[in-house]
Design a protein around this motif. Structure first.
Motif, mmCIF file in Angstrom:
data_model
loop_
_atom_site.group_PDB
_atom_site.id
_atom_site.type_symbol
_atom_site.label_atom_id
_atom_site.label_comp_id
_atom_site.label_asym_id
_atom_site.label_seq_id
_atom_site.Cartn_x
_atom_site.Cartn_y
_atom_site.Cartn_z
ATOM 1 N N GLY A 90 47.740 52.272 12.474
ATOM 2 C CA GLY A 90 48.220 52.427 11.109
ATOM 3 C C GLY A 90 49.635 51.884 10.930
ATOM 4 N N TYR A 91 49.844 51.170 9.867
ATOM 5 C CA TYR A 91 51.183 50.624 9.594
ATOM 6 C C TYR A 91 51.351 50.476 8.087
ATOM 7 C CZ TYR A 91 48.676 46.252 8.767
ATOM 8 O OH TYR A 91 47.828 45.316 8.283
ATOM 9 N N ARG A 92 52.584 50.254 7.659
ATOM 10 C CA ARG A 92 52.869 50.000 6.250
ATOM 11 C C ARG A 92 54.116 49.122 6.159
ATOM 12 N NH1 ARG A 92 54.119 55.489 6.948
ATOM 13 N NH2 ARG A 92 56.359 55.925 6.905
ATOM 14 N N ASN A 93 54.260 48.517 4.982
ATOM 15 C CA ASN A 93 55.439 47.679 4.674
ATOM 16 C C ASN A 93 55.577 46.493 5.637
ATOM 17 O OD1 ASN A 93 56.096 49.575 2.673
ATOM 18 N ND2 ASN A 93 57.336 50.780 4.118
ATOM 19 N N LEU A 94 54.465 45.870 6.017
ATOM 20 C CA LEU A 94 54.525 44.701 6.904
ATOM 21 C C LEU A 94 55.000 43.481 6.101
ATOM 22 C CD1 LEU A 94 53.927 43.204 9.563
ATOM 23 C CD2 LEU A 94 51.555 42.950 8.792
ATOM 24 N N GLY A 95 56.032 42.821 6.618
ATOM 25 C CA GLY A 95 56.533 41.623 5.924
ATOM 26 C C GLY A 95 57.733 41.043 6.645
ATOM 27 N N VAL A 96 58.284 39.996 6.049
ATOM 28 C CA VAL A 96 59.447 39.300 6.640
ATOM 29 C C VAL A 96 60.711 39.828 5.984
ATOM 30 C CG1 VAL A 96 60.570 37.075 6.995
ATOM 31 C CG2 VAL A 96 58.065 37.242 7.082
ATOM 32 N N GLN A 97 61.656 40.228 6.815
ATOM 33 C CA GLN A 97 62.982 40.635 6.344
ATOM 34 C C GLN A 97 64.023 39.886 7.154
ATOM 35 O OE1 GLN A 97 63.632 44.862 6.230
ATOM 36 N NE2 GLN A 97 61.749 45.290 5.094
ATOM 37 N N GLY A 98 64.773 39.029 6.477
ATOM 38 C CA GLY A 98 65.747 38.210 7.199
ATOM 39 C C GLY A 98 65.044 37.256 8.135
ATOM 40 N N GLU A 99 65.346 37.338 9.423
ATOM 41 C CA GLU A 99 64.703 36.477 10.417
ATOM 42 C C GLU A 99 63.833 37.299 11.353
ATOM 43 O OE1 GLU A 99 67.444 33.928 12.391
ATOM 44 O OE2 GLU A 99 67.762 32.692 10.628
ATOM 45 N N GLN A 100 63.242 38.350 10.804
ATOM 46 C CA GLN A 100 62.376 39.212 11.609
ATOM 47 C C GLN A 100 61.154 39.630 10.801
ATOM 48 O OE1 GLN A 100 65.244 42.311 12.532
ATOM 49 N NE2 GLN A 100 65.391 41.613 14.660
ATOM 50 N N VAL A 101 60.088 39.948 11.534
ATOM 51 C CA VAL A 101 58.911 40.565 10.923
ATOM 52 C C VAL A 101 59.045 42.070 11.159
ATOM 53 C CG1 VAL A 101 56.412 40.823 11.055
ATOM 54 C CG2 VAL A 101 57.447 38.557 11.219
ATOM 55 N N VAL A 102 58.928 42.844 10.089
ATOM 56 C CA VAL A 102 59.203 44.286 10.164
ATOM 57 C C VAL A 102 58.011 45.055 9.591
ATOM 58 C CG1 VAL A 102 60.778 46.106 9.416
ATOM 59 C CG2 VAL A 102 61.656 43.815 9.895
ATOM 60 N N PHE A 103 57.708 46.182 10.196
ATOM 61 C CA PHE A 103 56.728 47.126 9.628
ATOM 62 C C PHE A 103 57.021 48.514 10.176
ATOM 63 C CE2 PHE A 103 54.789 45.578 13.517
ATOM 64 C CZ PHE A 103 54.199 46.701 14.076
ATOM 65 N N ASP A 104 56.451 49.518 9.511
ATOM 66 C CA ASP A 104 56.643 50.923 9.903
ATOM 67 C C ASP A 104 55.320 51.495 10.387
ATOM 68 O OD1 ASP A 104 59.387 51.079 9.131
ATOM 69 O OD2 ASP A 104 58.732 51.126 7.042
ATOM 70 N N LEU A 105 55.378 52.223 11.467
ATOM 71 C CA LEU A 105 54.170 52.886 11.989
ATOM 72 C C LEU A 105 53.877 54.144 11.157
ATOM 73 C CD1 LEU A 105 54.741 52.703 15.856
ATOM 74 C CD2 LEU A 105 53.080 51.426 14.502
ATOM 75 N N ARG A 106 52.606 54.351 10.875
ATOM 76 C CA ARG A 106 52.236 55.578 10.174
ATOM 77 C C ARG A 106 52.323 56.784 11.107
ATOM 78 N NH1 ARG A 106 50.147 54.756 5.255
ATOM 79 N NH2 ARG A 106 49.449 52.642 4.690
ATOM 80 N N ASP A 107 52.071 56.541 12.394
ATOM 81 C CA ASP A 107 52.124 57.623 13.385
ATOM 82 C C ASP A 107 52.987 57.166 14.553
ATOM 83 O OD1 ASP A 107 51.766 59.678 15.130
ATOM 84 O OD2 ASP A 107 49.566 59.583 15.183
ATOM 85 N N ALA A 108 54.121 57.841 14.759
ATOM 86 C CA ALA A 108 55.045 57.447 15.819
ATOM 87 C C ALA A 108 54.419 57.544 17.204
ATOM 88 C CB ALA A 108 56.314 58.293 15.751
ATOM 89 N N ALA A 109 53.307 58.277 17.310
ATOM 90 C CA ALA A 109 52.647 58.411 18.618
ATOM 91 C C ALA A 109 51.965 57.116 19.045
ATOM 92 C CB ALA A 109 51.614 59.539 18.549
ATOM 93 N N ASP A 110 51.879 56.137 18.119
ATOM 94 C CA ASP A 110 51.228 54.855 18.447
ATOM 95 C C ASP A 110 52.194 53.865 19.096
ATOM 96 O OD1 ASP A 110 48.739 55.600 17.553
ATOM 97 O OD2 ASP A 110 49.134 54.968 15.490
ATOM 98 N N ARG A 111 53.367 54.302 19.469
ATOM 99 C CA ARG A 111 54.376 53.389 20.030
ATOM 100 C C ARG A 111 53.838 52.602 21.222
ATOM 101 N NH1 ARG A 111 59.852 54.626 19.409
ATOM 102 N NH2 ARG A 111 60.115 54.203 21.623
ATOM 103 N N ASP A 112 53.189 53.286 22.154
ATOM 104 C CA ASP A 112 52.686 52.599 23.357
ATOM 105 C C ASP A 112 51.575 51.608 23.006
ATOM 106 O OD1 ASP A 112 54.463 54.015 24.825
ATOM 107 O OD2 ASP A 112 53.015 55.581 25.417
ATOM 108 N N ARG A 113 50.697 51.999 22.098
ATOM 109 C CA ARG A 113 49.615 51.094 21.698
ATOM 110 C C ARG A 113 50.169 49.844 21.010
ATOM 111 N NH1 ARG A 113 45.767 54.047 17.952
ATOM 112 N NH2 ARG A 113 44.666 52.062 18.089
ATOM 113 N N VAL A 114 51.183 50.042 20.174
ATOM 114 C CA VAL A 114 51.795 48.898 19.490
ATOM 115 C C VAL A 114 52.464 47.969 20.488
ATOM 116 C CG1 VAL A 114 53.660 48.238 17.945
ATOM 117 C CG2 VAL A 114 52.102 50.050 17.292
ATOM 118 N N SER A 115 53.157 48.578 21.450
ATOM 119 C CA SER A 115 53.839 47.758 22.455
ATOM 120 C C SER A 115 52.838 46.904 23.227
ATOM 121 C CB SER A 115 54.616 48.676 23.410
ATOM 122 O OG SER A 115 55.274 47.904 24.394
ATOM 123 N N THR A 116 51.706 47.505 23.564
ATOM 124 C CA THR A 116 50.670 46.754 24.293
ATOM 125 C C THR A 116 50.052 45.672 23.416
ATOM 126 O OG1 THR A 116 50.151 48.738 25.577
ATOM 127 C CG2 THR A 116 48.518 46.982 25.575
#
Length: 531
Positions: A90-116
């Protein structure tokens, strides 16, 4: 050393005659030479920008656009990575900000899955392409590394260089100079081009062609009030004409991209200039499917985010070809065809320096060079006649003329571009040719003074001096090769004329002059050498 059989004399004279034939076209205008029969040589020496005038442009690739395009494509890659394992993160607000691609995780517990999941973006084994950071608040940022950014920009500059070269070549310009300068700039010099604006028009367009469906359910007025559906956008007309729409509402989805275009030619249809295009097999299939599934819809032809025209699809177009109409003039239709054939630039080009070199400066330089050459040749001839007598001085002067003819002939054969530094190279090698004759004659004079017979003095003089001449010219030739390999533009022009001049100097000084004196000696058998 002085033995010249008839075949050897014929071979030497044949080389001189060939050089004369190849240099003759330079005495006539290009139009006259083009009208000659096909069996006659037509190659002429091309005059550089500083001799015939032309346009000088320094272009800069929009590096920010290159990075922005990469980040926009990275958004899709990130979205695919987050959905890739069948268990959507789950994520939200996916887009380009400055010179980076940024989004927010809906569940902080997904950190490891996102990293992989995002680790798969770094597919390049030689260097890391993206820096991925996951904050404690669930904010994820993906940015390009410095090395990846530089590599992307460098690739865009190289690609732009090739597209610029294709576009300039398409208009038939002779011997343009197109080369990279620095990290993100391209130098373009077009000799003979009197209108730099035409070059700027040709290079100033990205020429990204695409085909979109018109949004028939949304009016331009609604779009201007902000009532745009998510999949549509408002685009301006490419060349708005009175009585025609100035804006269109088009679907964002690209139905067929211009990268599948294989040919584009200007032509006439109903007494109007149009551009006929043709797709490859993949593009033809996509174009056929789109037109078959959307009969009675309007298909917008978009160039650089502007709508050229939006004709209605009356029937499926299955042949893989079509026509672009848009109130073109003959010139603009030809320019569009050139742009489409050459392909799209990866990023816009900005003109950061523009200079127009007039032909008057080049004409003055050529006239001054001719006067200097004639005066120099007369002074050298007088010196050689006075100092070495009519026999040896005359032979040196004839060799000098033959040397100049051979240089012009070889440069014509190579189709080389002559610039002011190139003229300096020719003058330098002519001076070296005189030096070579002086070395030989002084050596012969020393042999005569040491008591040798005329034949022995001639033979010994040429043989002993030849080693010095070969050594001196060989080192100069090596220097010219190094200049040609590492140099650019006028430096290469200087290296070419110097290298050619060194070779012809060695031929005329060591072989041609020796043949002349050998023939003279066999016919006259003088008791003493007049040197």
């Amino acid at each position: 050393m002085l033995n010249f059989p008839p075949w050897k004399i014929a071979a030497i004279l044949g080389v001189c005659l060939l050089g004369l034939i190849m240099s003759v076209p330079n005495l006539f205008s290009r139009e006259t030479v083009e009208s000659w029969p096909g069996f006659l040589p037509r190659q002429q020496i091309n005059l550089g920008l500083d001799l015939q005038g032309g346009s000088h442009l320094l272009l800069e690739v929009d590096s920010a656009a290159v990075v922005r395009d990469r980040l926009e494509s990275l958004v899709d890659e990130v979205r695919a990575a987050l959905r890739g394992d069948g268990q959507t993160i789950g994520y939200r607000n996916l887009g380009v900000q400055g010179e980076q691609v940024v989004f927010d995780l809906r569940d902080a517990a997904d950190r490891d899955r996102v990293s992989t999941a995002l680790a798969a973006l770094n597919t390049d084994l030689t260097q890391r392409q993206f820096d991925i950071e996951i904050g404690d608040n669930g904010r994820v940022t993906v940015g390009m590394t410095d090395s990846a950014r530089q590599q992307r920009i460098s690739q865009a500059v190289d690609q732009s260089l090739e597209i610029v070269r294709r576009r300039i070549d398409e208009v038939g310009t002779r011997e343009p100079t197109i080369q990279r300068q620095g990290a993100d700039r391209i130098l373009v010099q077009v000799p003979g081009e009197r209108d730099p604006n035409s070059i700027k028009r040709l290079l100033g367009q990205t020429a990204a062609l695409s085909f979109h469906l018109l949004d028939m359910n949304t009016s331009v007025a609604d779009a201007q009030r902000g009532a745009l559906p998510p999949g549509s956008e408002l685009m301006a007309a490419y060349n708005p004409q009175p009585g025609q729409p100035a804006e269109y509402v088009v679907r964002k989805r690209v139905e067929v991209a211009g990268e599948n275009l294989v040919d584009a030619q200007p032509t006439f249809q109903q007494n109007e200039a149009v551009v006929n295009f043709r797709f490859d097999s993949i593009g033809a299939r996509r174009f056929g499917d789109v037109t078959q599934q959307n009969v009675n819809q309007a298909l917008a032809i978009v160039l650089d985010n502007k709508v050229i025209s939006a004709p209605r699809i009356n029937e499926p177009i299955l042949g893989g070809s079509g026509v672009i109409s848009g109130s073109f003039t003959v010139e603009s239709a030809n320019e569009l065809a050139v742009l489409l054939r050459a392909g799209a630039l990866p990023a816009p080009l900005t003109v950061v320096e523009e200079r127009s070199v007039g032909p008057d400066l080049g004409a003055d330089s050529i006239a001054a060079g001719e006067v200097a050459s004639v005066v120099g040749f007369v002074l050298v001839a007088v010196f050689m006649f006075v100092y070495y007598g009519p026999r040896f001085g005359g032979a040196a002067c004839v060799a000098l003329v033959v040397n100049l003819v051979l240089i012009l002939g070889v440069l014509s054969l190579l189709g080389a571009t002559l610039t002011l530094p190139g003229i300096a190279g020719i003058v330098l090698t002519i001076g070296m040719a005189v030096d070579s004759n002086v070395l030989i004659f002084e050596r012969i004079r020393d042999e005569v003074q040491s008591g040798k017979t005329p034949l022995a003095a001639l033979d010994s003089g040429f043989r002993e001096a030849m080693r010095t001449i070969v050594d001196a010219n060989l080192t100069t030739l090596i220097a010219a090769l190094i200049l040609f390999y590492f140099g650019t533009g006028p430096i290469r022009g200087f290296a070419v004329t110097t290298g050619v001049g060194v070779v012809t100097t060695m031929f005329t000084a060591v072989t041609f002059t020796r043949m002349l004196l050998a023939v003279w000696y066999r016919r006259t058998r003088p008791a003493a050498l007049p040197v």
